[in-house]
Design a protein around this motif. Structure first.
Motif, short mmCIF file in Angstrom:
data_model
loop_
_atom_site.label_atom_id
_atom_site.label_comp_id
_atom_site.label_asym_id
_atom_site.label_seq_id
_atom_site.Cartn_x
_atom_site.Cartn_y
_atom_site.Cartn_z
N TYR A 3 -3.51 3.14 0.26
CA TYR A 3 -4.17 2.64 -0.93
C TYR A 3 -3.29 1.59 -1.62
O TYR A 3 -2.06 1.73 -1.66
CB TYR A 3 -4.48 3.77 -1.91
N ILE B 86 0.85 -1.18 0.00
CA ILE B 86 0.00 0.00 0.00
C ILE B 86 0.89 1.23 0.00
O ILE B 86 2.07 1.16 0.35
CB ILE B 86 -0.94 0.03 1.23
N LYS C 209 -7.16 9.27 0.05
CA LYS C 209 -6.17 9.39 -1.01
C LYS C 209 -5.99 10.86 -1.39
O LYS C 209 -6.97 11.58 -1.57
CB LYS C 209 -6.61 8.60 -2.23
N SER D 87 -7.83 2.89 -8.18
CA SER D 87 -9.08 3.35 -7.58
C SER D 87 -8.83 4.49 -6.62
O SER D 87 -7.86 4.51 -5.87
CB SER D 87 -9.77 2.21 -6.83
N SER D 88 -9.71 5.50 -6.64
CA SER D 88 -9.61 6.63 -5.72
C SER D 88 -10.62 6.51 -4.60
O SER D 88 -10.83 7.46 -3.84
CB SER D 88 -9.83 7.95 -6.48
N PRO E 63 -11.74 4.83 -1.07
CA PRO E 63 -11.17 4.09 0.05
C PRO E 63 -11.81 2.73 0.22
O PRO E 63 -13.02 2.56 0.00
CB PRO E 63 -11.48 5.00 1.26
N SER F 139 -3.55 -0.62 -7.64
CA SER F 139 -4.92 -0.22 -7.96
C SER F 139 -4.95 1.26 -8.25
O SER F 139 -4.28 2.06 -7.59
CB SER F 139 -5.87 -0.54 -6.80
N PRO G 176 -7.17 1.44 3.98
CA PRO G 176 -6.53 2.75 4.09
C PRO G 176 -7.14 3.56 5.22
O PRO G 176 -8.35 3.61 5.37
CB PRO G 176 -6.80 3.40 2.73
#
Length: 343
Positions: A280, A275, A327, A286-287, A289, A284, A323
């Motif tokens: 995060y 991470i 982010k 992705s934004s 969580p 990945s 997370p």
């Protein structure tokens, strides 16, 4: 004053001072650049910034107070000699400026989505809850604004008292420092050391709780932890200086070393869990969580900071790769420079 102004040059002290001035800029640069590049200052404790800013302010004014006879030499000597005599003042003033710059960047790049409270309204049946944005300020953002004003007021009040005493001073018959100025310098030095002693407690607590590095810069701490010892020695070697001027830097170095050790431990943990510094997954894009396995309380401003996910170290069923920090977004780059001054 003439004795102070015409002291023999000490090449070791001058070389050490020059080295520290350059090292200060290089040590703070990674932190400044990291906040700007990430577009986020999440991960800092407002209390850490408050205590650090007020501590460095008191330390700077303490150095100016004790070095005032030396500073006055600049009217009778060359520019080069003036810089040599006031190198200690330049060091602490630069350190104050660079640390306060972190507070300024923290406010400018504070994530906009964390400034206001979001509330999840339950929906009927099996529909997901509605995510509603409100105009209610989050506790963390309100605290950050109040911290900024407290730092500014502390600077103005203490600077006014310091320069009022210096410009109205009446030296004793033997040229000794007036007792009121000596007492004020001691107050500044002791308060600076005390604030530095507790400065890192909020940041250590926050970093330990999130178990993530966040926006903290490890390179900065690697440079500054041993550099604090060198700076303490450099200041202690300056003429007219006592322990109240260098104690703050010695205490800060010890506490910062503890924070550095914690960040390195979390960095290794992040690498093991794959991470990033905000929790995060590295593989990945992705934004959003990953909060499926965590009960997130949203909207309770007084109990939890908006954007933080509660963490229970005793709960074995909580995934370690969830997370704990939002982010970082890039929207902070477009923030208005003085927009944070308004609540």
């Amino acid at each position: 004053m003439s004795d102070i102004c015409h002291l023999d040059s000490d090449w070791f002290v001058n070389a050490l001072a020059t080295f520290l001035i350059i090292a200060l800029v290089l040590s703070y640069a990674p932190q400044h650049v990291r906040i700007i590049q990430m577009g986020s200052s999440e991960g800092f404790s407002p209390w850490f910034l408050l205590l650090g800013s007020t501590s460095s302010t008191a330390g700077m004014l303490n150095m100016i107070t004790l070095s005032w006879p030396t500073i006055q030499c600049c009217s009778d000597v060359s520019v080069g000699r003036c810089l040599e005599l006031t190198a200690g003042v330049i060091q602490v003033t630069l350190q104050w400026f660079l640390f306060v710059a972190i507070l300024v960047l923290y406010m400018i790049y504070y994530p906009a989505r964390l400034k206001y409270v979001d509330i999840d309204i339950p929906a009927h049946g099996t529909l997901p809850p509605q995510h509603v944005k409100t105009k209610l300020l989050s506790d963390d953002w309100r605290l950050s604004v109040n911290v900024s004003w407290a730092v500014a007021i502390h600077l103005v009040v203490n600077a006014f008292i310091t320069f009022f005493l210096l410009f109205t001073r009446i030296p004793g018959p033997g040229g000794e420092v007036p007792p009121q100025i000596s007492m004020w310098a001691t107050v500044l030095g002791v308060s600076s050391a005390l604030l530095a002693g507790i400065q890192y407690a909020p940041q250590l607590s926050r970093t330990y709780r999130t178990k993530l590095v966040g926006a903290l810069s490890i390179p900065m701490m690697i440079i500054q932890s041993p550099g604090a010892a060198i700076m303490s020695i450099s200041i202690a070697l300056r003429p007219g200086i006592n322990w109240t001027s260098w104690a703050m830097y010695a205490v800060s170095g010890i506490m910062q070393a503890a924070l550095l050790a914690m960040c390195i431990a979390w960095k290794l943990r992040q690498r093991r869990l794959k991470i990033d510094d905000f929790g995060y997954p590295l593989d990945s894009s992705s934004s959003t969580p990953l909060t499926d396995d965590v009960d997130t309380v949203v909207g309770e401003v007084s109990d939890i900071q908006v954007g933080d996910v509660p963490y229970d170290s005793e709960a074995e069923d909580v995934r370690e790769d969830v997370p704990l920090l939002p982010k970082p977004g890039r929207s902070g780059r477009n923030s208005r420079f003085f927009g944070w001054l308004r609540l």
